[in-house]
Design a protein around this motif. Sequence first.
Motif: not given
Length: 452
Positions: A412-424
Amino acid sequence: MTEQPDRDNPDTDNPDTNDPDSTAPELFTWEFATDPYPAYAWLREHAPVHRTVLPSGVEAWLVTRYADAKQALADQRLSKNPAHHDEPAHAKGKTGIPGERKAELMTHLLNIDPPDHTRLRRLVSKAFTPRRVAEFAPRVQELTDQLIDRFAADGEADLIHDFAFPLPIYAICDLLGVPREDQDDFRDWAGMMIRHGGGPRGGVARSVKKMRGYLLELIHRKRAELPADPAPGEDLISGLIRASDHGEHLTENEAAAMAFILLFAGFETTVNLIGNGTYALLTHPEQRERLQRSLTEGDDAGDGEGDRGLLETGVEELLRYDGPVELATWRFATEPLSIGGQDIAPGDPVLVVLAAADRDPARFSDPDTLDLSRRDNQHLGYGHGIHYCLGAPLARLEGQTALATLLTRLPDLRLGVDPGELRWRGGLIMRGLRTLPVQFTPVHSGSQGDRA
């Protein structure tokens, strides 16, 4: 692997330099780093071979269409040797790995042409044959399980820091023959290099210098202890020493540079493959569920792919869809030539945009759609021609093992933050996330402990 621009700094933005009134999208901004594909689509359609000023100040041609990219990657009039760069004074030394010139680590596969390239590639190619990589598979699985054991009971992790980054570091160190007790030093040095300007000023160059010093010392030590006959599965550095001592004319600097680039190129691409691939799966739940079913049910899932089939095609699709290498490493014209109808002058740098070529609708149907069962998928994620990535079989093994194990052990792996918060991460050549926070149901394991 190049001078690393700061994509978080808006002052590095630059418009199309061909025409001030052009509607070309801005490149190398923070927004561009987050999603470069719309800008690349515009370039493919309107300026497929596009001259621009990079954030480092270097002017270069960007090649964005698949057919042109494949031609350029195989064109031996485009040299890998920076000596062919007709560079102005302000651009000197800005087209390679920071610190590699001062550390005398320039003589490696990414910076040389035949016949030297042919000679050096032959020396190391045997370490990456399908048979040798298959023999290494149990160790990759062992490392993968041990890293997951460390955070499985926590219910959350940063998959870049805790998993995607250490896995290929430890794997390539094992392959090179770096003693286990020294591998955490390599992890620290590599961590500084992968931060691409996010650390202290000059930190990358210092890490490169430390790595060179260590590699030279390790080569001396291994040469002194080298047995008369090679043992089965002999490490790569010992193999380089043995080849050098038996007439292959490998200099000490060449050996150190070769070990350096295999380490550097052999880990960052896999960090990004695992990170980008996991992110793509988590943001495409139907594809992720399809892969999970195939891993747990095999042919009974109804895909007709079997256990490994969908995993193998899926990793190829992840490499195409949002691969770890955004632009191929630097090339320099040695004579006048034409790419896609555009004249290129001698000395001009050329950067093949793999990310753009692999979304070219002239080559791939529905290129912006993630389809793990895509069959006709001759992507350029690992290059093409004589400079095709030597470590691609190992990277594929690590990517397949990492993703399959994550999805089966943490279903059940899932993102821990909203995708918009990720940085490249900033950088010109590679494409990868800085962090990837995830959550999952804690799994208690009796095998938690130190890395073997």
